[in-house]
Design an enzyme around this catalytic site. Structure first.
Site, PDB file in Angstrom:
ATOM      1  N   ARG A  24     -11.816  15.525  29.064  1.00  0.00           N
ATOM      2  CA  ARG A  24     -12.348  16.681  28.347  1.00  0.00           C
ATOM      3  C   ARG A  24     -13.369  16.214  27.326  1.00  0.00           C
ATOM      4  O   ARG A  24     -13.074  15.361  26.495  1.00  0.00           O
ATOM      5  CB  ARG A  24     -11.229  17.461  27.659  1.00  0.00           C
ATOM      6  CG  ARG A  24     -10.276  18.102  28.651  1.00  0.00           C
ATOM      7  CD  ARG A  24      -9.185  18.882  27.953  1.00  0.00           C
ATOM      8  NE  ARG A  24      -8.230  19.403  28.927  1.00  0.00           N
ATOM      9  CZ  ARG A  24      -7.107  20.040  28.608  1.00  0.00           C
ATOM     10  NH1 ARG A  24      -6.799  20.225  27.333  1.00  0.00           N
ATOM     11  NH2 ARG A  24      -6.294  20.482  29.540  1.00  0.00           N
ATOM     12  N   SER A 117      -8.618  23.867  29.975  1.00  0.00           N
ATOM     13  CA  SER A 117      -7.419  24.635  29.678  1.00  0.00           C
ATOM     14  C   SER A 117      -7.626  25.675  28.582  1.00  0.00           C
ATOM     15  O   SER A 117      -8.404  26.606  28.733  1.00  0.00           O
ATOM     16  CB  SER A 117      -6.267  23.691  29.324  1.00  0.00           C
ATOM     17  OG  SER A 117      -5.057  24.404  29.197  1.00  0.00           O
ATOM     18  N   HIS A 118      -6.967  25.482  27.433  1.00  0.00           N
ATOM     19  CA  HIS A 118      -6.972  26.445  26.346  1.00  0.00           C
ATOM     20  C   HIS A 118      -8.099  26.197  25.352  1.00  0.00           C
ATOM     21  O   HIS A 118      -8.194  26.896  24.346  1.00  0.00           O
ATOM     22  CB  HIS A 118      -5.636  26.390  25.612  1.00  0.00           C
ATOM     23  CG  HIS A 118      -5.286  25.012  25.143  1.00  0.00           C
ATOM     24  ND1 HIS A 118      -4.994  23.998  26.028  1.00  0.00           N
ATOM     25  CD2 HIS A 118      -5.202  24.459  23.912  1.00  0.00           C
ATOM     26  CE1 HIS A 118      -4.748  22.890  25.359  1.00  0.00           C
ATOM     27  NE2 HIS A 118      -4.872  23.136  24.068  1.00  0.00           N
ATOM     28  N   ASP A 281      -3.710  31.573  29.140  1.00  0.00           N
ATOM     29  CA  ASP A 281      -4.825  30.799  28.596  1.00  0.00           C
ATOM     30  C   ASP A 281      -5.977  30.709  29.583  1.00  0.00           C
ATOM     31  O   ASP A 281      -5.981  31.364  30.626  1.00  0.00           O
ATOM     32  CB  ASP A 281      -4.358  29.404  28.176  1.00  0.00           C
ATOM     33  CG  ASP A 281      -4.022  28.511  29.359  1.00  0.00           C
ATOM     34  OD1 ASP A 281      -3.614  29.035  30.407  1.00  0.00           O
ATOM     35  OD2 ASP A 281      -4.170  27.277  29.235  1.00  0.00           O
ATOM     36  N   ASP A 283      -7.134  28.547  31.844  1.00  0.00           N
ATOM     37  CA  ASP A 283      -6.959  28.184  33.253  1.00  0.00           C
ATOM     38  C   ASP A 283      -5.673  28.724  33.852  1.00  0.00           C
ATOM     39  O   ASP A 283      -5.372  28.461  35.013  1.00  0.00           O
ATOM     40  CB  ASP A 283      -7.025  26.664  33.432  1.00  0.00           C
ATOM     41  CG  ASP A 283      -5.822  25.943  32.843  1.00  0.00           C
ATOM     42  OD1 ASP A 283      -5.292  26.426  31.828  1.00  0.00           O
ATOM     43  OD2 ASP A 283      -5.435  24.896  33.379  1.00  0.00           O
ATOM     44  N   ASP A 285      -2.339  28.275  33.009  1.00  0.00           N
ATOM     45  CA  ASP A 285      -1.074  27.552  33.081  1.00  0.00           C
ATOM     46  C   ASP A 285      -0.191  27.745  31.845  1.00  0.00           C
ATOM     47  O   ASP A 285       0.935  27.263  31.814  1.00  0.00           O
ATOM     48  CB  ASP A 285      -1.296  26.065  33.373  1.00  0.00           C
ATOM     49  CG  ASP A 285      -2.071  25.327  32.278  1.00  0.00           C
ATOM     50  OD1 ASP A 285      -2.490  25.977  31.298  1.00  0.00           O
ATOM     51  OD2 ASP A 285      -2.271  24.104  32.425  1.00  0.00           O
ATOM     52  N   ARG A 286      -0.690  28.455  30.828  1.00  0.00           N
ATOM     53  CA  ARG A 286       0.112  28.705  29.630  1.00  0.00           C
ATOM     54  C   ARG A 286       0.386  30.194  29.476  1.00  0.00           C
ATOM     55  O   ARG A 286      -0.316  31.025  30.052  1.00  0.00           O
ATOM     56  CB  ARG A 286      -0.591  28.167  28.385  1.00  0.00           C
ATOM     57  CG  ARG A 286      -0.838  26.673  28.450  1.00  0.00           C
ATOM     58  CD  ARG A 286      -1.502  26.159  27.184  1.00  0.00           C
ATOM     59  NE  ARG A 286      -1.843  24.753  27.324  1.00  0.00           N
ATOM     60  CZ  ARG A 286      -1.678  23.827  26.385  1.00  0.00           C
ATOM     61  NH1 ARG A 286      -1.182  24.177  25.218  1.00  0.00           N
ATOM     62  NH2 ARG A 286      -2.007  22.572  26.605  1.00  0.00           N
ATOM     63  N   THR A 349       5.300  14.495  26.827  1.00  0.00           N
ATOM     64  CA  THR A 349       4.402  15.617  27.048  1.00  0.00           C
ATOM     65  C   THR A 349       3.479  15.302  28.218  1.00  0.00           C
ATOM     66  O   THR A 349       2.881  14.237  28.284  1.00  0.00           O
ATOM     67  CB  THR A 349       3.583  15.898  25.779  1.00  0.00           C
ATOM     68  OG1 THR A 349       4.483  16.269  24.722  1.00  0.00           O
ATOM     69  CG2 THR A 349       2.581  17.020  26.006  1.00  0.00           C
ATOM     70  N   GLU A 368       7.372  23.223  28.143  1.00  0.00           N
ATOM     71  CA  GLU A 368       6.842  22.531  26.984  1.00  0.00           C
ATOM     72  C   GLU A 368       6.655  23.541  25.870  1.00  0.00           C
ATOM     73  O   GLU A 368       6.304  24.705  26.125  1.00  0.00           O
ATOM     74  CB  GLU A 368       5.496  21.877  27.308  1.00  0.00           C
ATOM     75  CG  GLU A 368       5.575  20.787  28.359  1.00  0.00           C
ATOM     76  CD  GLU A 368       4.218  20.188  28.687  1.00  0.00           C
ATOM     77  OE1 GLU A 368       4.191  19.056  29.182  1.00  0.00           O
ATOM     78  OE2 GLU A 368       3.190  20.859  28.458  1.00  0.00           O
ATOM     79  N   SER A 370       4.311  23.855  24.021  1.00  0.00           N
ATOM     80  CA  SER A 370       2.903  24.244  23.919  1.00  0.00           C
ATOM     81  C   SER A 370       2.582  25.402  24.858  1.00  0.00           C
ATOM     82  O   SER A 370       1.518  25.433  25.471  1.00  0.00           O
ATOM     83  CB  SER A 370       2.007  23.037  24.219  1.00  0.00           C
ATOM     84  OG  SER A 370       2.340  22.461  25.464  1.00  0.00           O
ATOM     85  N   LYS A 381       2.483  23.800  35.327  1.00  0.00           N
ATOM     86  CA  LYS A 381       3.020  24.929  34.572  1.00  0.00           C
ATOM     87  C   LYS A 381       2.276  26.174  35.008  1.00  0.00           C
ATOM     88  O   LYS A 381       1.155  26.108  35.476  1.00  0.00           O
ATOM     89  CB  LYS A 381       2.911  24.689  33.074  1.00  0.00           C
ATOM     90  CG  LYS A 381       1.572  24.228  32.538  1.00  0.00           C
ATOM     91  CD  LYS A 381       1.681  23.943  31.039  1.00  0.00           C
ATOM     92  CE  LYS A 381       0.423  23.324  30.470  1.00  0.00           C
ATOM     93  NZ  LYS A 381       0.385  21.864  30.578  1.00  0.00           N
TER      94      LYS A 381
END
Length: 555
Positions: A24, A117-118, A281, A283, A285-286, A349, A368, A370, A381
């Protein structure tokens, strides 16, 4: 088109080391000449035997800025490296959970995901690339280490030149000798969820009374998926979803589903009295779960899903194999495992650690703190899976006792298991040198034999150290995964440097306290944890090292 492979000379870039979720960096870094190409070539050169030649790869992401140019580069590089087939989401869109499912269901070699991601998106914000394996999960350290090693010595990459491929139209084409299939990004995933959950039960529950829903995609990838679920499958009105058009800059917002960045959802749930609110989020996954007057801490969320799984989710009718959590996540799920007799694991993690346990048949549900929750249906996730799991639980609970709310489910869980008060303080993009100095000072204290037995205020240290994990499946060892101190009363404080940022450092402070006193079950978590937080900030001297007097986000 004749497949004429061109070899392009290049030089290594510093810092192309994948973290827990790939590489990233800022868009401006990825858009440098050769930068993206170097990293993708390193991925292709590091695919385990038999390698990239003749392989099938899935490509897609969260639609953030720079995705389409990156996809065109990936197509050229894959053709230049002899990849046989590419499966690409229409317009470059594929949620991370969908990629995992498609890799597994299409029996692909792996996948290249374009996401940070987020993290925020846009020309001045973040971009990311990561590789997932044939099991659908993130590449293990052995593969990411190889990718990094290739980036440090790379001198050339291989491409096939040609016009851009139109990724906006579903269908098949070819580029060089590589077959390209542009697929509907939503269809396969939603069909799969319909086999995991009882969509009929959820639909009848949602349409039977006054239970209201609001899902917020935060202008991320799950917008089309959320609409397909809530509007098309469950028959809810369009007003039940918001911010569901994916945007390259996430509508100018921060696509992180928490109380800070999903404020418009939180405000709407409270002001309109909405029964159930959820966000995902960038992508997909959250997840965040809320109800009027209720925030479901992610640590509690996975514990509650685990508790209800065999009663509310058809996928688990045959039983639950085991439970797991990341080390910083509260011990709420451990209590469920103990009562139900399930094996329970504490891992570092990073979702890849769960994947090994799942592939070995020892893990069903994990999470997790998060805001990541999932099961062995895929190897990532899965934000929408968690949201639908909660709707399944509420449907089942209302079948037993009509009128059950999110708050009721939480309180019932606490009455059975007690409450693990938990909070996380995030200090984002702090100056790296100061963050490292702070962690070095803490490490010298937490790993010292003399630290045990000392007192931080009223809290006596029972155990402390730097978390290390030996994988029970492959024997691999992961060290330096987070500094922790456990106290005699069962409380914990944990400090970690996160690997999910693209600039500076992110310090995460975790605090946890357990209570089985019913009078405390409805108390404010921050108030109850205040003495512990004060001691954590005092011993770390965080403000001195970072200049930050307040966290960026509190969850």
């Amino acid at each position: 088109m004749a497949a004429s492979v061109k070899t392009v000379s290049t030089k290594p870039f510093e810092g192309q080391k994948p973290g827990t979720s790939g590489l990233r960096k800022r868009v401006k870094v990825f858009s440098q000449p050769h930068y993206t190409e170097n990293f993708v070539q390193a991925i292709l050169s590091s695919i385990p035997s038999p390698g990239a030649k003749g392989s099938t790869l899935v490509v897609g992401g969260d639609g953030r800025y720079f995705s389409i140019p990156a996809i065109q580069s990936i197509i050229r590089l894959c053709a230049g490296n002899g990849v046989s087939r590419l499966i690409i989401g229409q317009n470059g869109i594929l949620s991370t959970p969908a990629v995992s499912h498609i890799i597994r269901s299409y029996k692909a070699t792996g996948g290249i995901l374009l996401t940070a991601s987020h993290n925020p998106g846009g020309p001045d914000a973040d971009f990311g690339i990561k590789y997932n394996m044939e099991n659908g999960g993130p590449a293990p350290e052995g593969v990411t280490d190889k990718i990094y090693n290739v980036t440090t010595t790379i001198s050339e990459y291989h491409v096939v030149e040609g016009d851009d491929v139109d990724v906006s139209k579903i269908g098949s084409t070819s580029f060089g000798s590589t077959k390209i299939d542009i697929i509907d990004p939503v269809k396969d995933y939603v069909e799969y969820l319909s086999k995991i959950f009882d969509f009929g039960l959820i639909k009848s529950f949602l349409q039977s009374g006054s239970f209201s829903v609001l899902f917020d995609a935060l202008h991320g990838v799950t917008g089309p998926y959320g609409r397909a679920l809530f509007v098309e499958q469950f028959g809810l009105p369009e007003s039940s979803v918001q911010n569901c058009v994916p945007s390259p800059d996430f509508g100018g917002g921060h696509p992180d589903p928490n109380l800070t960045y999903a404020k418009s959802l939180v405000d709407a749930v409270e002001s309109k009295g909405i029964s159930f609110g959820a966000a995902s989020d960038g992508d997909g996954d959250r997840n965040m779960i809320i109800g009027k007057g209720a925030f479901v801490n992610p640590s509690d969320s996975v514990a509650i899903i685990a508790d209800w799984a065999d009663r509310a989710i058809p996928y688990f009718n045959k039983g639950v194999k085991g439970l797991a959590r990341s080390m910083p996540t509260s011990g709420a799920i451990d209590r469920v495992a103990k009562k139900k007799g399930f094996e329970c694991f504490e891992v570092p993690t990073g979702w890849k650690f769960f994947g090994n346990l799942m592939d070995a048949g020892r893990l069903s549900i994990c999470g997790e703190e998060s805001f990541g929750t999932g099961s062995d249906h895929i190897r990532e996730k899965d934000g929408l899976w968690a949201v639908v799991a909660w709707l399944s639980i509420l449907a089942a609970a209302n079948k037993e006792k009509p009128g059950t709310t999110v708050s009721d489910v939480l309180l019932a869980h606490y009455k059975t298991y007690g409450r693990n008060f938990f909070s996380r303080y995030d200090y984002e993009e702090v100056e790296s040198a100061g963050a490292k100095d702070m962690m070095a000072q803490l490490s010298s204290q937490f790993t010292s034999s003399s630290f045990k037995g000392t007192k931080l205020g009223d809290f006596e240290v029972a155990e402390a150290g730097d978390f290390s994990y030996t994988d029970p499946i492959d024997g691999s060892v992961s060290k330096n995964q987070g500094l922790y101190a456990k106290f005699v009363d069962g409380s914990r404080i944990i400090f970690r440097l996160s690997g999910t940022g693209s600039a500076g450092a992110t310090i995460r402070l975790y605090v946890e306290k357990y209570s089985n006193d019913e009078k405390e079950f409805e108390a404010d978590a921050q108030q109850g944890l205040k003495p512990l937080i004060e001691q954590a900030l005092k011993i770390s001297e965080l403000e001195k090292f970072t200049g930050r007097s307040k966290p960026t986000v509190i969850t």
